[in-house]
Design a protein around this motif. Structure first.
Motif, mmCIF file in Angstrom:
data_model
loop_
_atom_site.group_PDB
_atom_site.id
_atom_site.type_symbol
_atom_site.label_atom_id
_atom_site.label_comp_id
_atom_site.label_asym_id
_atom_site.label_seq_id
_atom_site.Cartn_x
_atom_site.Cartn_y
_atom_site.Cartn_z
ATOM 1 N N VAL A 1 -12.002 -64.497 15.318
ATOM 2 C CA VAL A 1 -12.091 -63.617 16.132
ATOM 3 C C VAL A 1 -11.158 -62.521 15.413
ATOM 4 N N LYS A 2 -11.653 -61.206 15.430
ATOM 5 C CA LYS A 2 -10.766 -59.843 14.879
ATOM 6 C C LYS A 2 -10.149 -59.459 15.940
ATOM 7 N N PHE A 3 -9.039 -59.321 16.028
ATOM 8 C CA PHE A 3 -8.254 -58.676 16.956
ATOM 9 C C PHE A 3 -7.951 -57.200 16.558
ATOM 10 N N LYS A 4 -8.448 -56.214 17.066
ATOM 11 C CA LYS A 4 -8.404 -55.069 16.731
ATOM 12 C C LYS A 4 -7.300 -54.307 17.273
ATOM 13 N N GLY A 5 -6.380 -53.886 16.406
ATOM 14 C CA GLY A 5 -5.048 -53.246 16.687
ATOM 15 C C GLY A 5 -3.939 -54.329 16.440
ATOM 16 N N HIS A 6 -4.168 -55.529 16.230
ATOM 17 C CA HIS A 6 -3.327 -56.623 16.172
ATOM 18 C C HIS A 6 -2.160 -56.194 14.976
ATOM 19 N N PRO A 7 -0.973 -56.257 15.035
ATOM 20 C CA PRO A 7 0.116 -55.678 14.111
ATOM 21 C C PRO A 7 0.046 -56.460 12.835
ATOM 22 N N ASN A 8 -0.156 -57.896 13.007
ATOM 23 C CA ASN A 8 -0.276 -58.771 11.595
ATOM 24 C C ASN A 8 -0.977 -59.778 11.745
ATOM 25 N N LEU A 9 -2.514 -59.505 11.629
ATOM 26 C CA LEU A 9 -3.392 -60.522 11.861
ATOM 27 C C LEU A 9 -3.675 -61.388 10.619
ATOM 28 N N LYS A 10 -3.145 -62.210 10.302
ATOM 29 C CA LYS A 10 -3.365 -63.153 9.445
ATOM 30 C C LYS A 10 -3.187 -64.709 9.759
ATOM 31 N N ARG A 11 -3.787 -65.486 8.875
ATOM 32 C CA ARG A 11 -3.659 -67.013 9.210
ATOM 33 C C ARG A 11 -2.423 -67.498 9.527
ATOM 34 N N ILE A 12 -2.219 -68.679 10.509
ATOM 35 C CA ILE A 12 -0.966 -68.833 10.815
ATOM 36 C C ILE A 12 -0.667 -70.293 10.524
ATOM 37 N N LEU A 13 -1.596 -71.367 10.910
ATOM 38 C CA LEU A 13 -1.398 -72.607 10.703
ATOM 39 C C LEU A 13 -2.198 -73.230 9.463
ATOM 40 N N ASN A 14 -3.198 -72.581 9.031
ATOM 41 C CA ASN A 14 -3.726 -72.978 7.726
ATOM 42 C C ASN A 14 -3.495 -72.059 6.590
ATOM 43 N N VAL A 15 -3.837 -72.679 5.470
ATOM 44 C CA VAL A 15 -3.352 -71.813 4.345
ATOM 45 C C VAL A 15 -4.140 -70.506 4.173
ATOM 46 N N ASP A 16 -3.467 -69.744 3.647
ATOM 47 C CA ASP A 16 -4.048 -68.402 3.394
ATOM 48 C C ASP A 16 -5.281 -68.176 2.785
ATOM 49 N N GLU A 17 -5.390 -69.280 1.868
ATOM 50 C CA GLU A 17 -6.419 -69.298 0.982
ATOM 51 C C GLU A 17 -7.698 -69.829 1.628
ATOM 52 N N MET A 18 -7.810 -70.389 2.600
ATOM 53 C CA MET A 18 -8.741 -70.939 3.256
ATOM 54 C C MET A 18 -9.823 -69.868 3.659
#
Lengths: 406, 167
Positions: B124-141
């Motif tokens: 889900v893409k949250f518009k206006g989120h300051p730092n929308l990136k993966r948190i628990l999974n690896v970034d490369e997923m």
């Protein structure tokens, strides 16, 4: 150097002095953080300028796993959330399912649950508080009090065979009453633990060195704590008297008389003191439960569709064997619906959001893990403080890696 | 206050202020549940937070959801008013082709990581989120693993048939 010699050296000004921050990688396996936590710290000398936490090192995809497991097999997953107080997680999960299937437990089973939950709350707070002591350099309290955690684990072992990841009880209650010697152990614990706790309190509560280290360290205001969705002792230390046991009583907590301790400044010392007082209150609750508990009667709800029949009947009765097989294989139909149930875990409101479409497994299960939610305030809480204060702030927040990463 | 009364109260208030934005309002077990149109979700949340009588000042939980037809995603908010002990659940659904929704981080700071988790697992893409990136999974997923199109077990295996047990 004498004054004369320094005359010709131009002192650096704000413009000429180059500002450079030092990057310090605290973790993931730093011995002082008690778990897998990584924080990339931007340091100005020993002052933390900025912190960026990285989480997910022990992520085990519990929510995905739960979508393929029958309800009883999800309990071991919940053990591994906050593993310092597994029974609370177990019972929270059972109560969620019981809410969905509308099961009503007898008072006796509920009181037995209350006793176990309060014992595990004591174990949880005891670990946290003694570790704050260790991180401030006081190993003694930790050594004095940790044997009492072992005694609590002995009680769990008597009941379910496991010490840490308990998987205690079942959906619907307990299979049997606790053994007589376990009841004695619980009574003994309630009688003897206050002495040990008082000794521990005397060591730290008014200790000059301890207070100098913890007062005004890592504080958070009540408004900010609410903004960051804090719950549990960390929220209460900031001065908000929210406790799920009182706000939405479950498992007969409305029958008990106890106080919700609150702090004022939300600093490390207040968090420590709130947990101290909660241990006393937990003892009070256990005492009341032991006194007022019905001495006989069933220890589980009357829900034959979901609760395993007695072993004696399974071997001698066809119907019971069929039910036993059906329940063990997870072939009982759980009604479709969605529920949210929360319990007061060691760290705050532990919620289970369960959506069932009627199959043998949940359609969606979400754990509201208090640690995960309040850990995001950590960078803000340690900004501008010393590195050593950041360490005790983390241990006083009681961030448990298992709950953080689910 | 009884849960049914709370449902009625919130429903009347929302109907008065956001006509046509409520898709359904019902009582599920002990929670009043509201399904809100995606276009109005931020306004509704902001209203629920700032309204003097309701004052849902606490975001208990925020999580994602995928509908069984695998065509829609949802976001589920659990809101709480601690002093009056009001608790409600607010849901919103939107097509998977365009999974965009306004962020709630401007209303509650605590929504930050919960939205990152929802992005991580459901995309889900949250518009206006300051730092929308993966948190628990690896970034490369490159997948959003809690979606139903990614089954738990390797689908190339044929030694484990789930015809009788499991979905």
């Amino acid at each position: 150097m004498s004054k004369k010699e320094t005359k010709n050296i131009i002192p650096p000004t704000e413009d000429t002095m180059e500002k450079e921050y030092h990057i310090l990688n605290l973790g993931p396996t730093h011995p002082a953080t008690h778990g897998i936590f990584q924080n990339v710290l931007k340091m100005d000398g020993e002052i933390i300028h900025e912190a960026t936490p990285t989480v997910g090192y022990i992520h085990r995809a519990f929510e995905k796993l739960a979508e393929r497991r029958p309800y009883a097999q999800i309990t071991p997953i919940t053990d591994r959330l906050n593993y310092c107080s597994s029974p609370i997680n177990n019972f929270g999960w059972y109560m969620t399912v019981e809410k969905l299937i509308k099961a009503e437990l007898p008072k006796r089973a509920e009181y037995m649950r209350v006793i176990i939950m309060e014992l595990s709350r004591i174990a949880d707070h005891l670990i946290c508080n003694s570790v704050i002591g260790v991180d401030t350099g006081a190993m003694t309290g930790f050594l004095y009090i940790f044997q009492w955690r072992e005694k609590i684990y002995d009680i769990f072992e008597d009941i379910c065979g496991a010490r840490l990841t308990t998987n205690i009880g079942r959906i619907g209650g307990f299979d049997t009453d606790f053994p007589a010697k376990t009841w004695d152990k619980i009574r003994n614990f309630v009688k003897e633990y206050p002495k040990a706790l008082q000794e521990f309190a005397n060591l730290l509560e008014r200790n000059r060195i301890f207070m100098d280290r913890t007062v005004n360290c890592g504080s958070i205001t009540a408004e900010m704590a609410l903004e960051y969705s804090f719950t549990g002792p960390n929220l209460r230390a900031a001065g908000v008297d929210y406790d799920v046991r009182v706000a939405n009583p479950y498992s007969s907590y409305q029958d008990f008389d106890f106080i919700i301790p609150v702090g004022t400044s939300g600093d490390t010392y207040d968090r420590f003191m709130v947990r101290q007082e909660e241990m006393w209150q937990s003892l009070k609750i256990i005492e009341q439960a032991l006194k007022n508990m019905p001495t006989d009667g069933p220890t589980h709800a009357n829900i034959p569709d979901f609760y395993l029949p007695p072993k004696q009947e399974v071997y001698n009765n066809m119907e019971a064997l069929i039910y036993h097989f059906k329940i063990v294989m997870g072939e009982t139909d759980i009604p479709a619906g969605e529920v949210y149930h929360c319990v007061e875990g060691g760290n705050g409101e532990l919620g289970f959001y369960l959506v069932s479409d009627g199959g043998r497994t949940p359609y969606r299960l979400h754990f509201r893990r208090p640690c995960f939610i309040y850990y995001q305030a950590y960078p803000e809480m340690i900004k501008g403080s010393m590195l050593s204060d950041a360490i005790i702030t983390m241990s006083s927040m009681n961030v448990i890696a298992g709950e953080l990463d689910a | 206050m009884e849960k049914a009364e709370l449902l009625e109260l919130v429903n009347t208030k929302l109907k008065g202020n956001f006509h046509g934005s409520i898709e359904s309002a019902e009582l599920l077990y002990d929670f009043p549940v509201f399904v809100i149109n995606k276009e109005h979700i931020h306004d509704v949340l902001s209203f629920l937070k700032s309204d003097e009588e309701l004052n849902f000042h606490f975001l208990t939980d925020l999580t994602g959801f995928q509908t069984p037809d695998e065509k829609h995603l949802g976001v589920i908010y659990h809101l709480h008013n601690m002093s009056k002990n009001f608790r409600i659940r607010v849901k919103t659904f939107f097509p998977m082709a365009n999974p965009e929704i306004p962020t709630a981080t401007d209303l509650w700071k605590g929504a930050n990581w919960m939205e990152r988790e929802t992005y991580d697992f459901f995309g889900v893409k949250f518009k206006g989120h300051p730092n929308l990136k993966r948190i628990l999974n690896v970034d490369e997923m490159n997948i959003h693993p809690l979606r139903k199109e990614y089954p738990l077990e390797d689908q190339s295996r044929d030694d484990k048939s789930d015809k009788m047990f499991g979905r």
